[in-house]
Design a protein around this motif. Structure first.
Motif, PDB file in Angstrom:
ATOM      1  N   ARG A 187       0.700  -1.519   0.253  1.00 32.01           N
ATOM      2  CA  ARG A 187      -0.524   0.295   0.070  1.00 32.01           C
ATOM      3  C   ARG A 187       1.185   1.386   0.009  1.00 32.01           C
ATOM      4  O   ARG A 187       0.034   2.419  -0.363  1.00 32.01           O
ATOM      5  CB  ARG A 187      -0.850  -0.102   1.024  1.00 32.01           C
ATOM      6  N   ILE A 188       2.522   0.968   0.169  1.00 29.39           N
ATOM      7  CA  ILE A 188       3.260   2.407   0.550  1.00 29.39           C
ATOM      8  C   ILE A 188       4.340   1.960  -0.716  1.00 29.39           C
ATOM      9  O   ILE A 188       4.029   2.713  -1.578  1.00 29.39           O
ATOM     10  CB  ILE A 188       3.694   2.559   1.248  1.00 29.39           C
ATOM     11  N   ILE A 189       5.132   1.163  -0.742  1.00 29.36           N
ATOM     12  CA  ILE A 189       5.385   0.847  -1.979  1.00 29.36           C
ATOM     13  C   ILE A 189       4.898   0.754  -3.254  1.00 29.36           C
ATOM     14  O   ILE A 189       3.325   0.109  -3.460  1.00 29.36           O
ATOM     15  CB  ILE A 189       6.226  -0.547  -1.811  1.00 29.36           C
ATOM     16  N   GLY A 190       5.295   1.429  -4.576  1.00 28.52           N
ATOM     17  CA  GLY A 190       4.636   1.380  -5.567  1.00 28.52           C
ATOM     18  C   GLY A 190       3.725   2.732  -6.034  1.00 28.52           C
ATOM     19  O   GLY A 190       2.660   2.546  -6.374  1.00 28.52           O
ATOM     20  N   GLN A 191       3.147   3.432  -4.532  1.00 27.15           N
ATOM     21  CA  GLN A 191       2.535   4.654  -4.743  1.00 27.15           C
ATOM     22  C   GLN A 191       3.198   5.920  -5.075  1.00 27.15           C
ATOM     23  O   GLN A 191       4.329   6.009  -5.029  1.00 27.15           O
ATOM     24  CB  GLN A 191       1.924   4.722  -3.260  1.00 27.15           C
ATOM     25  N   PRO A 192       2.336   6.438  -5.545  1.00 24.21           N
ATOM     26  CA  PRO A 192       3.178   8.328  -6.343  1.00 24.21           C
ATOM     27  C   PRO A 192       3.571   8.176  -4.587  1.00 24.21           C
ATOM     28  O   PRO A 192       2.805   8.951  -4.681  1.00 24.21           O
ATOM     29  CB  PRO A 192       2.191   8.152  -6.580  1.00 24.21           C
ATOM     30  N   THR A 193       4.660   9.170  -3.763  1.00 25.03           N
ATOM     31  CA  THR A 193       5.338   9.751  -3.280  1.00 25.03           C
ATOM     32  C   THR A 193       6.301  10.486  -3.125  1.00 25.03           C
ATOM     33  O   THR A 193       6.836  11.028  -3.841  1.00 25.03           O
ATOM     34  CB  THR A 193       5.722   8.468  -1.620  1.00 25.03           C
ATOM     35  N   ARG A 194       5.321  11.783  -2.578  1.00 23.61           N
ATOM     36  CA  ARG A 194       6.128  12.710  -2.533  1.00 23.61           C
ATOM     37  C   ARG A 194       7.407  13.028  -1.432  1.00 23.61           C
ATOM     38  O   ARG A 194       7.387  13.012  -0.701  1.00 23.61           O
ATOM     39  CB  ARG A 194       4.803  14.242  -2.407  1.00 23.61           C
ATOM     40  N   ASN A 195       8.352  13.898  -2.019  1.00 22.10           N
ATOM     41  CA  ASN A 195       9.230  14.400  -1.768  1.00 22.10           C
ATOM     42  C   ASN A 195       9.183  14.981  -0.085  1.00 22.10           C
ATOM     43  O   ASN A 195       8.756  16.111  -0.571  1.00 22.10           O
ATOM     44  CB  ASN A 195      10.295  14.889  -2.145  1.00 22.10           C
ATOM     45  N   ILE A 196       9.047  14.617   1.154  1.00 20.42           N
ATOM     46  CA  ILE A 196       8.571  15.583   1.994  1.00 20.42           C
ATOM     47  C   ILE A 196       9.040  16.887   2.178  1.00 20.42           C
ATOM     48  O   ILE A 196       9.611  17.250   3.345  1.00 20.42           O
ATOM     49  CB  ILE A 196       8.455  14.862   3.334  1.00 20.42           C
ATOM     50  N   GLU A 197      11.004  16.323   2.404  1.00 18.62           N
ATOM     51  CA  GLU A 197      11.633  17.773   1.727  1.00 18.62           C
ATOM     52  C   GLU A 197      10.974  19.197   0.557  1.00 18.62           C
ATOM     53  O   GLU A 197      11.407  20.100   1.414  1.00 18.62           O
ATOM     54  CB  GLU A 197      13.151  17.403   1.500  1.00 18.62           C
TER      55      GLU A 197
END
Lengths: 732, 154, 424
Positions: A187-197
């Protein structure tokens, strides 16, 4: 096994810190940056969980723009089974509890894919064990759901926050027996995930090495000899000391290791501007040593001379290349070359150091902190146990920051002045004191039979040596494509002694070899009268694994089917061979396997009568295995790598003259600019192989794909780089 | 020499050699470190700030030449509507890689949208050509400028 | 004889430091003449020669003028020294090529020659360094024509003050026409490579000239292309620092700033300024008047020409939308005489090649023009230079890509390496 069991030894939290929140509203489902609170329980070296369920995950690796600071925590969070928006991320210092704290070689994914997931899975296991103990039920009856442990038979549930302290006291499970998630349940791996910085980046928060500020800090510059390793004879340092703002100016006697502290003059002042202005008035007498032949023109002449003889050493011999060439219907000869390159990180090298009471504290934008700590220890005579290295975000790495010369300089200067010091190089320092991508010369000869099949292939590679050994990142292996696919093949190598230091630059070796080999193969396809796509597929043949020759660089081998797959994907997406292009426009194809990734790229380019190049579009097709961990970043990295290749081909190149680098700034080395930057389409082919890295492998094919497109557009073959130095006008 | 200049709406007094570039006054005197040093030769754009709303390179701006010019840096550009939209577009599209050049990119992009609310690709090329991105995030920078322009029309 | 006495009387008021040792005076004169700029190579020993100079007859190499008896001028008597400086005849009788500005040095007083001789013989360290042979095609190598040339173009030695002018003016004239040899670059040359004029009496004197791919601007009172809009204080400031609110030194003027004029006394600089300011304009030019429409168009994003668009992306962030830049550090383009000159060579040259760090008294300046030869094509440089020459009220003509192409070929890029010419 990298994540050793004792890294996961559980203990209760000590210390803590303030929670930092971004000033811009973060989008939904985003992790944040922060340090664990005092009340958080430490599950292991990577994971701490607060009573309210907030999970703090430590990112162990240096962040240089490759996105590893969220990628590694994503792996942990996935298997820990928590919600990504309940995760905050904390950057590790250099710390012996963490293995492989380095950023290089696109290794973070293949090295950490399983170990980091196991770290998360271990945490999840401990949560379940704690809940099962609390409820007095068997572990096998419990499961987890995003931060909760559930006991379905009774309908009970407990949050990770409530369980954290007890979970921390649970025994650490055997990492190798832990069951990991089935990828279809990710559910996390493979999701487009923004750079928190990004919220901090776009508001200009201090976060890079250059931004470090320590109370009482002074500013330093360091002038070295522009002939690398030159020795200081004398200087007017007394005059410099009297200039405005200068607190100290002194000569430094360094060693002979070009990767360590070298001779120079340090100027330390109240501000960086004052230090650098004073430094401009330095008058130094150097002993440059022997610089005979250490010029670009000399190297080219020497390479041609060497090429007329036999290679000094054989790299590979298959069949009998002379017999093959004799049999060939068409023999093609061509000489290719590529120049020395600087990494040109946009953030010039810098480091802040404080040496005090026999201890050293360092803030460094480094890709490779452990050797830096060792270097400082050896040079200053201070045990590593007294050295603390903070890894600070780097404004680009590209391999430059695998070396830690700036770190030992800052530490030395701080030691001499007895105050915290921020050393900052100028752009000219940065370009003239780099570990250069070595130039290279390839003298190819190949034979095609009557059907246009490649039956003989020879390369006399002229490269560089340093102290008698092949210079860093200047080697070529026996596996270099098209080895293993041509009946008669001969790779040999000769070397030119080099004074300037060399080192890895993004996709080391491949970034030059790819240009030379893939351009020449395109040349062969045209000579054979075969479409380059068909020529490539014909050369690769049936899908199969070609094992690597044994040796230190032996990897998992080369899979012709994976390469075919990306070539066909790139051809399909780009409409290869199916478009009618206007005069002056052409498409070029190139493919390359490096850093465990298979990439094929098609470039469409237009060249006008004046010789001005427009890169119209790039299609990138990659195979990095079964899982794209963060598709949002993967696209960015692949686009950037391909464009880096285009920029390198068009505008990067250094000349040596009398042992010194001539270029110093972005008016003579020309990185890609917006006006030159085409759209880049990225496509991944997911295959059933372990996931691999993405910082580098999309780069090498871009250079030859552009060169091949220019040939298609103009009939002019690009045999040397950078292209800016060539005249492509219709009249040329 | 003594200079009083307006930075992000506040008057700042500095006592410094008039030749000192605005960049180093911002970074090391006023402690606004968002404006970056990349080349010191106006070739990379990392030090782009606004003077009276227009982009200048702080590394080539002697403090003596600032006069009554109103300086805006990355730390305050988000106080304007367009600046804020640009920052949000950068977040939305996840533009940065290393992030070092992005302050300068955002300053140039905001100035572009201020004078040209609906920029074409050509407008973007011209306005952004002075800002290098070594990670080559140009594809997303272009998209984010268009995204912000669209948000500005809403 | 009478003339010389008068000269001595007029010049007595300007002896540079009262009671100074003669050899200090010689050193001062050597700086005023900037001998080191041509008689040294960067990184080489002072006055040992070896600098390559292009001339119409071929490549010349400057000579060793240290007091080394064999390779230098150690065996020169005062008379030999005088003859070489003021008449262009070496000790062995051979004629010097007029790359050595002896037609200007002819103006020197005998007493200054003596001080210079004293300095070169006693204060300059002897360097044994053989002179390099000139590279001149055989049919041009006979030196006897130089004797004829000298008769025609070299005035007889000594300076004749103009009694109608005051002492300051005459001091300025002496420095500019004589040791300063300003005309060597700034005066137009005739068909025999001679400077068309050697003093203030002729209107072509310092009227601007193209030499070695640079256009050395007019130093006369032309309102737009000369110093007509510069105050005497601004002229002196320029000579002292290389900068003022109108311009920054470039090209071979960098050598002058590096070692010569910043070392002159304020009163000598004022004298030079007074003299230059007195030179009438060669033509009635309209003074530059700002046209604000350019800046408005640039700031609003309305770039209707390729040149304007290039200016915005490559130049404007330093030189600003109004072309006023940040003087005295970064030079203005609006109203700058170099921009307004008919001959665009210097402007094109600077855009192509950038500028070397300007060093005044050992301290390099803080800002430097980068080179654009690699970033912009001939067509683009022509477009942007044409734009600059027509913007903000500038009224100079457009330039062609061919002019840029020719200069690209004949010139070399500058470098950021700091060169400090040292006399010791």
């Amino acid at each position: 096994m990298l994540a050793r069991r004792n890294f996961l030894k559980a203990s209760l939290a000590a210390g803590g810190g303030l929670l930092l929140t971004a000033t811009i509203k973060a989008p939904a489902k985003a992790a944040s940056l922060g340090k664990a609170g005092r009340d958080a329980a430490t599950l292991n070296a990577y994971v701490r969980i607060a009573p309210d369920g907030l999970v703090t995950i430590t990112a162990k690796n240096p962040e240089i723009g490759q996105g590893v600071k969220i990628m590694l925590p994503m792996l942990i969070a996935e298997e820990l089974d928590v919600s990504w928006d309940r995760v905050q991320i904390d950057q590790a210092d250099l710390d012996s509890r963490y293995p492989a704290q380095t950023a290089g070689g696109s290794t973070a994914t293949p090295v950490n894919w399983l170990p980091m997931r196991r770290v998360g899975a271990a945490g999840r296991h401990m949560m379940i064990a704690a809940a099962a103990a609390e409820w007095g039920v068997p572990v096998s009856e419990c499961e987890t759901l995003t931060g909760l442990v559930l006991h379905n038979p009774s309908g009970r549930s407990l949050g990770y926050g409530a369980l954290a302290t007890k979970a921390a006291a649970q025994p650490v499970p055997d990492l190798n027996t832990l069951k990991l998630k089935d990828p279809k349940n990710f559910r996390i791996i493979g999701q487009p995930t923004r750079n928190i910085e990004v919220p901090r980046i776009v508001t200009g928060q201090p976060m890079f090495g250059i931004d470090v500020s320590v109370p009482g800090m002074l500013y330093a510059v360091f002038q070295k000899c522009d002939v690398h390793g030159g020795k200081l004879v004398s200087s007017n340092v007394d005059v410099i000391r009297a200039l405005p703002g200068v607190r100290a100016a002194f000569e430094v006697k360094g060693g002979n290791d070009l990767r360590g502290l070298l001779d120079g003059v340090a100027v330390v002042a109240d501000s960086w501007w004052q230090a650098n202005r004073a430094r401009q008035q330095l008058d130094i007498v150097w002993d440059e040593g022997d610089i005979t032949g250490q010029s670009t023109a000399d190297f080219a002449a020497t390479a041609s001379r060497l090429a007329s003889g036999k290679p000094a050493m054989a790299l590979r011999r298959d069949g009998d290349v002379n017999a093959g060439l004799a049999k060939a219907k068409t023999v093609v000869e061509a000489a290719y070359s590529y120049p020395f390159l600087s990494h040109i990180n946009l953030e010039p090298q810098n480091c802040t150091a404080h040496v005090q009471d026999g201890k050293v504290e360092i803030w460094a934008p480094t890709q490779n902190p452990a050797p830096g700590s060792k270097l400082v220890s050896n040079t200053l005579g201070i045990p590593e146990s007294a050295i603390k290295v903070h890894m600070v975000r780097a404004g680009g790495g590209f391999g430059r920051r695998l070396s830690n010369d700036y770190m030992v300089e800052a530490a030395w200067i701080s030691k001499v002045v007895g105050a915290p010091v921020k050393l900052l190089w100028t752009r000219e320092d940065d370009m003239r004191h780099d570990f250069y991508r070595p130039a290279g010369f390839h003298f190819f000869k190949a034979g095609l039979d009557g059907n246009g099949k490649l039956i003989a292939f020879a390369d006399h590679f002229v490269t560089f040596s340093q102290n008698g050994e092949v210079a860093a990142s200047a080697e070529m292996t026996a596996a270099e494509f098209p080895a293993r696919l041509v009946e008669h093949l001969d790779y040999g190598m000769s070397m030119i002694p080099l004074r300037a230091p060399t080192g890895p630059l993004r996709a080391p070796r491949s970034n030059g070899l790819g240009f030379a080999f893939q351009s020449f193969l395109d040349e062969l396809a045209h000579k054979a009268g075969v479409d380059p796509l068909q020529f490539a597929l014909g050369l690769l043949g049936e899908p199969r694994l070609l094992p690597d020759p044994p040796g230190p660089r032996a990897g998992p081998g080369f899979h012709t089917g994976r390469m075919r797959g990306v070539i066909e994907l790139a051809a399909e997406k780009s409409g290869w061979g199916k478009k009618s292009l206007p005069k002056g426009t052409g498409m070029g194809l190139a493919y390359y396997y490096s850093h465990l990734g298979y990439f094929a790229e098609v470039v469409q380019a237009t060249v006008n009568a004046a010789g001005e190049i427009t890169v119209d579009k790039i299609w990138v097709a990659g195979d990095i295995g079964s899982q794209i961990i963060n598709p949002l970043n993967a696209e960015n990295q692949a686009q950037g790598a391909a464009l880096d290749g285009i920029g390198t081909a068009l505008g990067h190149g250094l000349h040596l003259q009398g042992g010194k680098i001539v270029q110093g700034n972005f008016d003579t080395v020309l990185p890609l600019r917006m006006r030159q930057s085409p759209p880049v389409e990225v496509h991944f082919r997911v295959t059933d192989f372990p996931p691999t890295g993405l910082g580098e492998p999309a780069l090498p094919p871009a250079l030859p794909a552009l060169a091949n497109a220019i040939f298609a557009a103009t009939g002019k073959r690009i045999r040397s780089l950078p292209i800016k130095d060539l005249d492509l006008s219709a009249s040329a | 020499m003594h200079y009083t200049i307006e930075i992000n709406g506040a008057q700042q007094s500095v006592d410094i050699d008039g030749e000192t570039p605005l960049l180093w006054v911002l970074r090391d005197v006023v402690d606004l470190k968002g404006t970056k040093f990349g080349c010191g030769a106006a070739q990379c754009g990392a030090c782009t700030v606004h003077m009276d709303g227009h982009p200048i390179r702080a590394c080539q701006t002697p403090i003596a030449s600032v006069g009554n010019g109103r300086i805006t840096t990355i730390e305050a550009v988000g106080e304007s509507r367009l600046g804020k939209l640009v920052q949000e577009a950068w977040i939305e599209l996840d533009v940065p890689q290393c992030g070092y050049c992005q302050a300068g990119q955002i300053m140039s992009a905001t100035a572009l949208l201020t004078r040209t609310p609906n920029p074409t690709d050509h407008d973007i090329n011209e306005a952004m050509n002075g800002n290098l991105c070594r990670c080559a995030t140009y594809t997303r920078i272009r998209a984010a400028i268009k995204h912000a322009a669209e948000a500005g029309r809403a | 004889m009478k003339r010389l006495i008068l000269a001595a009387a007029l010049l007595a008021g300007f002896s540079f430091v009262a009671g100074a040792m003669a050899n200090e005076k010689g050193e001062y004169l050597a700086r005023a003449g900037d001998c080191v700029a041509c008689h040294s190579v960067p990184g080489g020993r002072a006055f040992a020669g070896g600098l390559k100079m292009a001339s119409p007859v071929g490549t010349l190499y400057t000579t060793n003028i240290t007091p080394d008896p064999e390779t230098g001028i150690g065996s020169y008597t005062l008379e030999d020294f005088d003859r070489s400086i003021r008449r262009g005849i070496a000790r062995d009788g051979h004629r010097l090529y007029p790359a050595m500005p002896y037609p200007s040095y002819a103006k020197l007083t005998g007493s200054d020659i003596a001080d210079l001789y004293d300095y070169f013989m006693h204060d300059v360290p002897a360097v044994r360094q053989a002179n390099r042979a000139n590279e001149i095609p055989p049919f041009l190598s006979p030196r006897w024509p130089l004797a004829v040339w000298n008769v025609v173009y070299t005035p007889s030695p000594g300076f004749t003050p103009d009694p109608s002018k005051d002492a300051q003016w005459n001091r300025g004239a002496y420095l500019v026409e004589g040791l300063g040899h300003c005309g060597a670059c700034h005066s137009p040359r005739g068909t025999a490579w001679q400077e068309k004029s050697l003093d203030a009496r002729d209107s072509s004197f310092l009227a601007g000239a193209n030499l070695d791919d640079w256009y050395a601007p007019s130093l006369r009172a032309n309102q737009a292309t000369g110093l007509g809009s510069w105050s005497q204080g601004e002229i002196a400031e320029f000579l002292k620092t290389g900068h003022n609110r109108h311009a920054v030194a470039y090209g071979s003027m960098g050598d002058v700033i590096n070692n010569s004029t910043p070392y002159l006394t304020d009163s000598d600089l004022a004298a030079i300024a007074a003299f230059l300011a007195s030179l009438p304009a060669t033509e009635a030019e309209t003074a530059w008047v700002e046209d604000t429409s350019t800046a408005q168009a640039l700031l609003s994003g309305k770039t209707d020409t390729a040149g304007a668009a290039l200016y915005v992306s490559a130049c404007q962030t330093c030189h600003r939308a109004n072309g006023a830049a940040a003087p005295p550090y970064v030079p203005p383009l609006a109203g700058n005489p170099t921009v307004l000159d008919k001959d665009p060579a210097s402007l094109i040259n600077i855009v192509l090649n950038g500028s070397w760090p300007l060093v005044a008294k050992g301290r390099p300046d803080a800002y430097r023009m980068p080179q654009f030869r690699e970033q912009l094509k001939d067509r683009q440089i022509a477009e942007v230079v044409s734009f600059i020459r027509g913007a903000w009220g500038n009224k100079a003509g457009a330039v062609s890509p061919q002019e840029v192409a020719a200069l690209r070929k004949s010139t070399q890029p500058s470098s950021d390496n700091i060169v400090v010419l040292k006399m010791r």
